[in-house]
Structures are given as structure tokens and as C-alpha cells.
Motif scaffolding. Structure first.
Motif, PDB file in Angstrom:
ATOM      1  N   THR A   3     -11.321 -13.395-101.877  1.00  0.00           N
ATOM      2  CA  THR A   3     -10.593 -11.822-101.555  1.00  0.00           C
ATOM      3  C   THR A   3      -9.434 -11.953-102.432  1.00  0.00           C
ATOM      4  O   THR A   3      -8.768 -12.902-102.524  1.00  0.00           O
ATOM      5  N   THR A   6      -2.849 -10.039-100.638  1.00  0.00           N
ATOM      6  CA  THR A   6      -1.914  -8.962-100.728  1.00  0.00           C
ATOM      7  C   THR A   6      -0.796  -9.532-101.136  1.00  0.00           C
ATOM      8  O   THR A   6      -0.263 -10.702-100.580  1.00  0.00           O
ATOM      9  N   GLU A  26     -16.155  -6.366 -93.614  1.00  0.00           N
ATOM     10  CA  GLU A  26     -14.962  -5.417 -93.408  1.00  0.00           C
ATOM     11  C   GLU A  26     -13.682  -6.177 -93.007  1.00  0.00           C
ATOM     12  O   GLU A  26     -12.520  -6.147 -93.775  1.00  0.00           O
ATOM     13  N   THR A  30     -10.224  -7.118 -95.799  1.00  0.00           N
ATOM     14  CA  THR A  30      -8.709  -6.600 -95.569  1.00  0.00           C
ATOM     15  C   THR A  30      -7.809  -7.677 -95.098  1.00  0.00           C
ATOM     16  O   THR A  30      -6.716  -7.686 -95.223  1.00  0.00           O
TER      17      THR A  30
END
Length: 316
Positions: A3, A6, A26, A30
Motif C-alpha cells: 500500500t 502516507t 478497505e 487506508t
């Protein structure tokens, strides 16, 4: 599968797990966390566990119900080398919470790769932790690790925290059938045949090393599900800030019943309960119909069995 990290957390440390944690797509999308995919073999064809991106749980488990054979393989040393090298070249300290070494050689492969990468990049901080947790139990550990990282823990501190915190994670599950465990060599085939004829449902958990343990047997599914609620009541420590998980391998109605029963317990009505589908890596071994409840609870190390104590001495 990896992923995108961030910006806020990426410079502190990277956290990696594998698909045995059974994150839902999901949650995986995130979190500032990397997911390494286990390979699995379905009907002779090798595939990558991509967190149900390329197939649905129902389709996969219907394949097994129809007699299609499923098996798994460990993540290769080469794949770990590729990932750890990527992290080293980026220069971000990395913590990998590996699937229990008691059930897979992937942890050993990760350690081999990590040693090679450390030799090539001596200033790179890389920690490989054996989570000693099967199935979605690893998800709870990783979720809290993300929160601990956000609270300011360094990679070294996070690795130490995870190694200590994992004994507070509990997981209890029941199976519709023992056929898949027998096919994978986890139990004798005769045991699966007898349990099927007598409608005996096994209840399982795991020891401190991450090996599966039999906690009881029940005549019929409903008694087995009630046994999961009993195990929850005996071992849960109420903390509304900590999520728990209920997962199943295409047994949503039973998972619904289990969630409803747990929410009826004192103080549990508004608990955060994460629901998920057991992925193909674990599903290949447990088969359709598994239901599990996973939560933070009492320190399992404080009630070590004789087997646990012997194993601990052997490892030390």
C-alpha cells in the motif's frame, strides 16, 4: 501487495505484515502499512493472495466445497530480498510482523533475507518479529502497532513492543469440518473422518509459539459457537478503545450470531468489531465454515501450560 505510505508516518518507520493477517481491502487501503502476499495453489495453479481483489470469498470456498484442492507456499527469500532492499534504499526504518514461525517457514525466509540486506546496508534499521499469531490475530497486533507508531515509537521500540504485546492477543475458532486440516497434514485423516460421522465440531486456539491447540469438542455447530462466547467471556479484558475482530470462511450467518451474542455481554454493546473474510492463505488450511473471535485480553504468558514452558526453555 504494497500500500502507499502516507506522508505523516512514512518518515518514522514502515510497518509490514503479510496476507495471513486477513486485513479487509478497505482497512489495508487506508493504513500506512505494507502487505506482502503469500502464494497459494488452487487446482494446481499458483496464485497470489491479493486480499480478495481477484476473486470473492464465496467463489474460493465454493471451489473447495466442490472438491478442488487448495494449498499454500511460503513467501520466498527472493521476495523478501526485493521488499527489504526497497525499504533500505528508501532509508526508512522497517518493522516486519511476520506470520507465526510455528506454521510457516516464511519467518525463517524473512530472517535470511534480512541478514543479507543488513550486510549490504549496515546502517539500515530492519526488524523482523515473529508474531506467533495465526490468522486475523496478526491484524489486531498490526492495528495497534500503527497506533503505537503514531504515538511516537521508533522502529526499535515498536519491534520490542510487538514482541511483548503479542501474548495479550487471543483467538478462538471453530471449524465446520476437519477435512482441510487433514488434507494439509495438520491432523490425521482418521480424526477428520470420525468427527464428520459423529458431527463433532472442534474448537481451537494457539499456544505461545503460535501452534494450533485443541481447546475442546462439541456435538453440533451451535454448541461450538457458544463455546467461542464462553472463551471470550473468560479471557476478554474490557477496553472499549481496543477493537476486536470476528472473521469467517464463508460462514457469515454464524459470524452474525457470534457478534450478536458478544454484544449482549456486559459493556460490549458498542465495542468496535471488525468483520472480515478469512483469506485464501489461511482458508486453504481451514476450509469453508470456520468462525473465529479475536480480541485483546489477559496475558496468555501468565497461564503457561507445561508444553509452553518446555517450548520456551527449548527456544532459549
Amino acid at each position: 501487495m504494497t500500500t502507499a505510505a502516507t506522508e505523516g508516518y512514512a518518515h518514522r518507520c514502515r510497518i509490514a505484515v503479510d496476507t495471513c493477517c486477513d486485513f479487509t481491502p478497505e482497512i489495508a487501503a487506508t493504513l500506512d502499512i505494507d502487505i506482502l502476499g503469500f502464494p497459494f495453489i488452487l487446482d494446481g495453479e499458483e496464485r497470489a493472495d491479493d486480499i480478495w481483489t481477484s476473486m470473492t470469498p464465496k467463489w474460493f470456498y465454493d471451489q473447495i466445497r466442490s472438491g478442488v484442492k487448495a494449498s499454500t507456499a511460503a513467501i520466498s527469500v527472493g521476495r523478501y530480498l526485493e521488499y527489504f532492499t526497497e525499504c533500505a534504499e528508501e532509508g526508512t526504518p522497517t518493522v516486519y510482523l511476520a506470520f507465526t514461525s510455528a506454521l510457516s517457514s516464511s519467518y525463517e525466509h524473512a530472517c535470511i533475507a534480512a541478514d543479507e540486506v543488513r550486510e549490504k546496508y549496515p546502517d539500515f534499521e530492519l526488524y523482523v518479529v515473529d508474531n506467533a499469531l495465526p490468522c486475523s490475530c496478526g491484524e489486531l497486533l498490526a492495528l495497534e502497532a500503527v497506533r503505537q507508531r503514531a504515538a511516537g515509537l521508533t522502529a526499535a521500540q515498536l519491534a520490542k513492543w510487538a514482541d511483548e504485546a503479542k501474548t495479550y492477543v487471543h483467538g478462538y475458532f471453530t471449524l465446520e469440518s476437519l477435512d482441510s486440516l487433514a488434507a494439509g497434514g495438520r491432523i490425521p485423516p482418521a480424526a477428520a473422518q470420525i468427527s464428520s460421522k459423529l458431527d463433532i465440531k472442534a474448537s481451537l486456539s494457539f499456544d505461545l509459539a503460535g501452534s494450533l491447540t485443541l481447546t475442546g469438542v462439541s456435538r453440533g455447530r451451535k454448541k461450538a459457537l457458544k463455546g467461542l462466547v464462553k472463551a471470550f467471556k473468560e479471557n476478554y479484558v474490557l477496553d472499549p478503545s481496543m477493537p476486536m475482530t470476528i472473521v469467517s470462511s464463508d460462514a457469515e450467518k454464524d459470524a452474525d450470531w457470534l457478534e450478536s451474542a458478544i454484544r449482549k455481554e456486559d459493556g460490549c454493546a458498542d465495542l468496535t468489531i471488525i468483520r472480515g473474510a478469512v483469506g485464501p492463505t489461511i482458508g486453504a488450511h481451514v476450509g469453508p465454515g470456520m468462525v473465529a473471535v479475536i480480541f485483546w485480553g489477559k496475558n496468555r504468558a501468565e497461564k503457561m501450560t507445561l508444553t509452553d514452558r518446555i517450548a520456551q526453555k527449548v527456544r532459549s
